[in-house]
Write an enzyme that holds these catalytic residues in place. Structure first.
Site, PDB file in Angstrom:
ATOM      1  N   CYS A   2       0.842  -1.206   0.000  1.00 40.22           N
ATOM      2  CA  CYS A   2       0.000   0.000   0.000  1.00 40.22           C
ATOM      3  C   CYS A   2       0.873   1.251   0.000  1.00 40.22           C
ATOM      4  O   CYS A   2       2.060   1.200   0.305  1.00 40.22           O
ATOM      5  CB  CYS A   2      -0.883   0.006   1.234  1.00 40.22           C
ATOM      6  SG  CYS A   2      -1.863  -1.471   1.388  1.00 40.22           S
ATOM      7  N   ARG A  27       4.128   1.163  -6.578  1.00 36.94           N
ATOM      8  CA  ARG A  27       4.063   0.125  -5.539  1.00 36.94           C
ATOM      9  C   ARG A  27       2.911  -0.849  -5.812  1.00 36.94           C
ATOM     10  O   ARG A  27       2.783  -1.857  -5.133  1.00 36.94           O
ATOM     11  CB  ARG A  27       3.881   0.765  -4.156  1.00 36.94           C
ATOM     12  CG  ARG A  27       5.003   1.712  -3.762  1.00 36.94           C
ATOM     13  CD  ARG A  27       4.591   2.609  -2.605  1.00 36.94           C
ATOM     14  NE  ARG A  27       4.399   1.885  -1.384  1.00 36.94           N
ATOM     15  CZ  ARG A  27       5.377   1.671  -0.483  1.00 36.94           C
ATOM     16  NH1 ARG A  27       6.586   2.113  -0.744  1.00 36.94           N
ATOM     17  NH2 ARG A  27       5.156   1.015   0.617  1.00 36.94           N
ATOM     18  N   TRP A  75      -3.246  -2.186  -1.656  1.00 32.15           N
ATOM     19  CA  TRP A  75      -2.917  -3.476  -2.303  1.00 32.15           C
ATOM     20  C   TRP A  75      -3.573  -4.503  -1.403  1.00 32.15           C
ATOM     21  O   TRP A  75      -3.112  -4.738  -0.286  1.00 32.15           O
ATOM     22  CB  TRP A  75      -1.403  -3.644  -2.353  1.00 32.15           C
ATOM     23  CG  TRP A  75      -0.946  -4.942  -2.962  1.00 32.15           C
ATOM     24  CD1 TRP A  75      -0.954  -6.182  -2.389  1.00 32.15           C
ATOM     25  CD2 TRP A  75      -0.423  -5.132  -4.275  1.00 32.15           C
ATOM     26  NE1 TRP A  75      -0.463  -7.109  -3.242  1.00 32.15           N
ATOM     27  CE2 TRP A  75      -0.131  -6.522  -4.410  1.00 32.15           C
ATOM     28  CE3 TRP A  75      -0.173  -4.299  -5.344  1.00 32.15           C
ATOM     29  CZ2 TRP A  75       0.410  -7.056  -5.571  1.00 32.15           C
ATOM     30  CZ3 TRP A  75       0.372  -4.835  -6.504  1.00 32.15           C
ATOM     31  CH2 TRP A  75       0.650  -6.204  -6.617  1.00 32.15           C
ATOM     32  N   ASN A  99      -0.795   1.007   6.221  1.00 34.95           N
ATOM     33  CA  ASN A  99      -0.072   0.064   5.374  1.00 34.95           C
ATOM     34  C   ASN A  99       0.496  -0.992   6.310  1.00 34.95           C
ATOM     35  O   ASN A  99       1.064  -0.658   7.341  1.00 34.95           O
ATOM     36  CB  ASN A  99       1.065   0.795   4.632  1.00 34.95           C
ATOM     37  CG  ASN A  99       1.864  -0.159   3.753  1.00 34.95           C
ATOM     38  OD1 ASN A  99       1.419  -1.276   3.478  1.00 34.95           O
ATOM     39  ND2 ASN A  99       3.038   0.273   3.325  1.00 34.95           N
ATOM     40  N   GLY A 100       0.292  -2.271   5.987  1.00 33.58           N
ATOM     41  CA  GLY A 100       0.817  -3.344   6.837  1.00 33.58           C
ATOM     42  C   GLY A 100      -0.305  -4.317   7.164  1.00 33.58           C
ATOM     43  O   GLY A 100      -1.321  -4.379   6.484  1.00 33.58           O
ATOM     44  N   GLU A 480      15.525 -22.677 -11.296  1.00 33.70           N
ATOM     45  CA  GLU A 480      15.249 -21.242 -11.119  1.00 33.70           C
ATOM     46  C   GLU A 480      16.520 -20.424 -11.301  1.00 33.70           C
ATOM     47  O   GLU A 480      16.527 -19.388 -11.951  1.00 33.70           O
ATOM     48  CB  GLU A 480      14.624 -21.003  -9.743  1.00 33.70           C
ATOM     49  CG  GLU A 480      14.341 -19.568  -9.399  1.00 33.70           C
ATOM     50  CD  GLU A 480      13.418 -18.852 -10.385  1.00 33.70           C
ATOM     51  OE1 GLU A 480      12.791 -19.518 -11.221  1.00 33.70           O
ATOM     52  OE2 GLU A 480      13.376 -17.608 -10.354  1.00 33.70           O
ATOM     53  N   LYS A 484      16.976 -17.518 -14.128  1.00 33.41           N
ATOM     54  CA  LYS A 484      17.405 -16.155 -13.802  1.00 33.41           C
ATOM     55  C   LYS A 484      18.586 -15.741 -14.671  1.00 33.41           C
ATOM     56  O   LYS A 484      18.631 -14.671 -15.244  1.00 33.41           O
ATOM     57  CB  LYS A 484      17.801 -16.070 -12.316  1.00 33.41           C
ATOM     58  CG  LYS A 484      16.651 -16.143 -11.328  1.00 33.41           C
ATOM     59  CD  LYS A 484      15.826 -14.905 -11.241  1.00 33.41           C
ATOM     60  CE  LYS A 484      14.612 -14.846 -12.079  1.00 33.41           C
ATOM     61  NZ  LYS A 484      13.534 -15.750 -12.063  1.00 33.41           N
ATOM     62  N   GLU A 487      17.583 -15.301 -18.335  1.00 33.47           N
ATOM     63  CA  GLU A 487      16.693 -14.148 -18.559  1.00 33.47           C
ATOM     64  C   GLU A 487      17.440 -12.836 -18.638  1.00 33.47           C
ATOM     65  O   GLU A 487      17.110 -11.962 -19.410  1.00 33.47           O
ATOM     66  CB  GLU A 487      15.704 -14.052 -17.390  1.00 33.47           C
ATOM     67  CG  GLU A 487      14.546 -14.995 -17.453  1.00 33.47           C
ATOM     68  CD  GLU A 487      13.503 -14.631 -16.420  1.00 33.47           C
ATOM     69  OE1 GLU A 487      13.759 -14.863 -15.233  1.00 33.47           O
ATOM     70  OE2 GLU A 487      12.461 -14.111 -16.796  1.00 33.47           O
ATOM     71  N   HIS A 503      24.043 -39.252 -16.988  1.00 28.97           N
ATOM     72  CA  HIS A 503      23.155 -39.777 -18.047  1.00 28.97           C
ATOM     73  C   HIS A 503      23.247 -38.950 -19.319  1.00 28.97           C
ATOM     74  O   HIS A 503      22.257 -38.782 -20.027  1.00 28.97           O
ATOM     75  CB  HIS A 503      21.722 -39.821 -17.511  1.00 28.97           C
ATOM     76  CG  HIS A 503      21.573 -40.728 -16.331  1.00 28.97           C
ATOM     77  ND1 HIS A 503      21.572 -42.102 -16.424  1.00 28.97           N
ATOM     78  CD2 HIS A 503      21.511 -40.450 -15.012  1.00 28.97           C
ATOM     79  CE1 HIS A 503      21.464 -42.629 -15.224  1.00 28.97           C
ATOM     80  NE2 HIS A 503      21.427 -41.648 -14.336  1.00 28.97           N
ATOM     81  N   LYS A 599       6.633  -8.857 -18.452  1.00 31.98           N
ATOM     82  CA  LYS A 599       6.426  -9.200 -17.041  1.00 31.98           C
ATOM     83  C   LYS A 599       5.251 -10.163 -16.888  1.00 31.98           C
ATOM     84  O   LYS A 599       5.270 -11.052 -16.073  1.00 31.98           O
ATOM     85  CB  LYS A 599       6.170  -7.943 -16.203  1.00 31.98           C
ATOM     86  CG  LYS A 599       6.005  -8.216 -14.712  1.00 31.98           C
ATOM     87  CD  LYS A 599       7.231  -8.888 -14.116  1.00 31.98           C
ATOM     88  CE  LYS A 599       7.031  -9.318 -12.687  1.00 31.98           C
ATOM     89  NZ  LYS A 599       8.132 -10.216 -12.227  1.00 31.98           N
TER      90      LYS A 599
END
Ligand code: AGP
Length: 604
Positions: A2, A27, A75, A99-100, A480, A484, A487, A503, A599
């Protein structure tokens, strides 16, 4: 995440609040609102969706005299993104923005409801203003009521509150969520969640610290610390570059988001762990009734977190689990049975392939669950149930904090199911929960670690490729890490189960093949080590990531000794993220917006 703004002064308060919220759009949000107190009267406006909707609603609202005002972009974490749930929230004569996450909001809300208070929203935030007004009736001053209220809240918060009983004052409190106050030569006061809204308006800013609370008028800032000791603000000169301010001083959003993972995961965990069990308020109890299998379906990084989940569901929850790449699942005419819980994972909640598989499962009559970072996204609206990862907006195209929050959710969910299925005893469940609470500290970036990786990255700018290898949950982490690197550096990399080397892939071993080896101490270390020795014996260049020194490695990144392999997972995740970042930086690539990528892949 937020966004909060506040203003005390003679200028056009409405415009100042709206432009401040605009500076916080990066944000991420799904609704917004403002409240202004001038001439003893409140005006408040809220709107779902983008700020233009709020601007439309407030276009005839004039604020041309002294006023105090607060604003918020939301958010969603508790409650859907609706106008009723948008901030500011009203009591009888006070408004609050926050916020929180207020961890104990349910108890406070119950008490207040029992005392006759009517709640309009589903949010945790609304309890703040009603608790304040309850205390206002019991104390002599608004500040005493505010102080009492803050001491009754548990959780993370950045709060601004205005009330008719103190017309020229904004009350503030900060604990765990960012907020600052800015000043200028005209005695105006500006509040915001980050410094971008203050640039161009303030000369100096004070970044509140955890536990700070107090109140501000146009001629004073009265502040107390967490020990209730009076505290002077420590003002610093405000930066003037907005974009670097949005990056909070980091070089890239991706770097900022890697550093944010510690606080993001703290948010992901907040309100979901007791000492004895994992709690998902948002899950209907019936969701798992009649379920004998879990099928996970996703793309890209989200697919990698799904693979890590499969190990945990079978190991801890003893539920048969399978994982699918969404683009494959769509067209292979899969057999789906109704005792399967279909789980889709998506940061954006809009990925076309994943969304289509969710529709397939719904058509086949399966129960569906989405693990997602964006409330009100297509998948969240379509699935039977959802769990929000609370990672905040992720601007770097290469996903980092979203992945970390997904794996955290899956670890929690596997223990939640283990309790429900009685497949772990209470001691082990409590131990797992104790370990989860250590994730935020395990993903805190240390300067030494980052500096080491920055230096090391110069050796990995060429070669004919990379193997990232790991066993068990470190295999999806290897996938992953390879993704990264591909990308953002455009170098070729593959993730492999360590045991697969012999193998075929080991045919590629030579000094120009770089192997990034994940060697956790607490999971199949000896097996993994011997796989790496096979590569080292064939002269592959080895970078070992491990708490245990590995003499046959050409490079070695030492990680901490942890009690459990899952904490090793999170620290090694950090290492592979930083390694790809620093290699990309040395190659001069656009880390945040790598070539050919979007994105959110909303097309097939
Ligand atoms: C992650 O670094 C990539 N940008 C990409 O693989 C991404 O994870 C994938 O497109 C899935 O996106 P989603 O999580 O929003 O569904």
């Amino acid at each position: 995440m937020c966004g909060i703004v506040g203003y005390i002064g003679e200028k056009n308060t409405k415009d100042i609040l709206l432009s401040g919220l605009k500076e916080l759009e990066y944000r991420g949000y799904d609704s917004a609102g403002i409240a202004v107190l001038q001439d003893g009267d409140f005006q408040s406006y809220k709107a779902v969706g983008k700020l233009v909707n709020l601007e439309e609603k407030t276009k005839d609202f004039i604020t041309d005299k002294f006023a105090v005002g607060i604003g918020h972009t939301r958010w969603a974490t508790h409650g859907k993104p609706t106008e009723l749930n948008a901030h500011p929230h009203l009591g009888e004569s006070s408004y609050v923005v926050h916020n929180g996450i207020i961890e104990n909001y349910a108890e406070l809300k119950q008490e207040l409801t029992n005392e006759g208070v009517t709640f309009l929203s589903q949010t945790d935030t609304e309890v703040i203003v009603h608790q304040f007004e309850k205390n206002l009736k019991l104390t002599n001053t608004a500040f005493e009521a505010f102080k009492q209220t803050i001491h009754e809240l548990h959780g993370a918060y950045a709060i601004l509150l205005v009330t008719k009983s103190e017309e020229k004052t904004i009350f503030f409190a900060k604990n765990g969520s960012p907020m600052l106050v800015g000043i200028n030569a005209e005695d105006e006061k500006y509040f915001a969640s980050s410094d971008t809204p203050l640039i161009g308006h303030c000369s100096d800013v004070n970044y509140f610290e955890d536990g700070d609370y107090g109140y501000v008028t146009n001629d004073a800032i009265i502040m107390y610390d967490k020990e209730n000791r009076a505290k002077e603000p420590s003002f610093k000169k405000l930066s003037t570059n907005k974009l670097s301010a949005q990056k909070d001083g980091y070089r890239f959003f991706m770097e900022k988001e890697i550093y944010e993972q510690s606080s993001v995961i703290a948010d992901t965990l907040l309100g979901r762990l007791t000492d004895k069990e994992v709690v998902f308020d948002e899950l209907p109890a019936s969701l798992f009734e009649g379920i004998n299998e879990i099928k996970l379906c996703a793309c890209g990084t989200s697919y990698h977190s799904a693979i890590s989940a499969s190990y945990m569901f079978e190991r801890y929850s003893k539920v048969k689990t399978s994982v699918e790449v969404a683009s494959e699942f769509r067209y292979r005419e899969p057999i789906m049975s109704k005792d399967t819980l279909f789980v889709v994972i998506s940061q954006s909640g809009e990925t076309a392939d994943t969304l289509e598989t969710l529709k397939m499962a719904k058509r086949a009559g399966l129960k569906t669950l989405v693990i997602c970072n964006v409330d009100n996204s297509s998948m969240v609206r379509l699935a039977d149930a959802f769990i929000l990862t609370r990672a905040g907006v992720e601007k770097g195209v290469a996903s980092t904090k979203a992945f970390a929050s997904q794996v955290t959710i899956f670890w929690m969910l596997s223990i939640y199911l283990a309790k429900r299925n009685d497949t772990l005893n209470q001691d082990e469940i409590s131990r797992q929960i104790r370990l989860m609470r250590e994730i935020p500290s395990s993903v805190k970036v240390s300067d030494d670690m980052h500096e080491k990786i920055k230096r090391l990255s110069k050796r990995y700018l060429h070669g004919h490729g990379f193997f990232f290898i790991g066993r068990d949950v470190f295999f999806p982490l290897a996938l992953e890490g390879a993704l990264k690197l591909k990308e953002i550096s455009y170098l070729h990399a593959e993730g492999y189960p360590s045991g697969e080397m012999k193998h075929g892939p080991i045919a590629l071993a030579d000094p120009e093949l770089f192997t990034i080896a994940l060697l956790p101490q607490h999971l199949l270390y000896e097996k993994s080590r011997s796989n790496v020795e096979e590569l080292s014996a064939r002269d592959s260049t080895i970078c070992a990531i491990s708490p245990i020194e590995f003499d046959k490695a050409d490079d070695y990144i030492k990680t901490k000794t942890h009690e459990d392999y899952m904490l090793e997972f999170f620290e090694m995740m950090l290492v592979v993220q930083l390694l790809s970042l620093e290699i990309s930086v040395r190659l001069g690539n656009d880390v945040d917006m790598p070539r050919n990528l979007a994105k959110s892949v909303t097309v097939e």
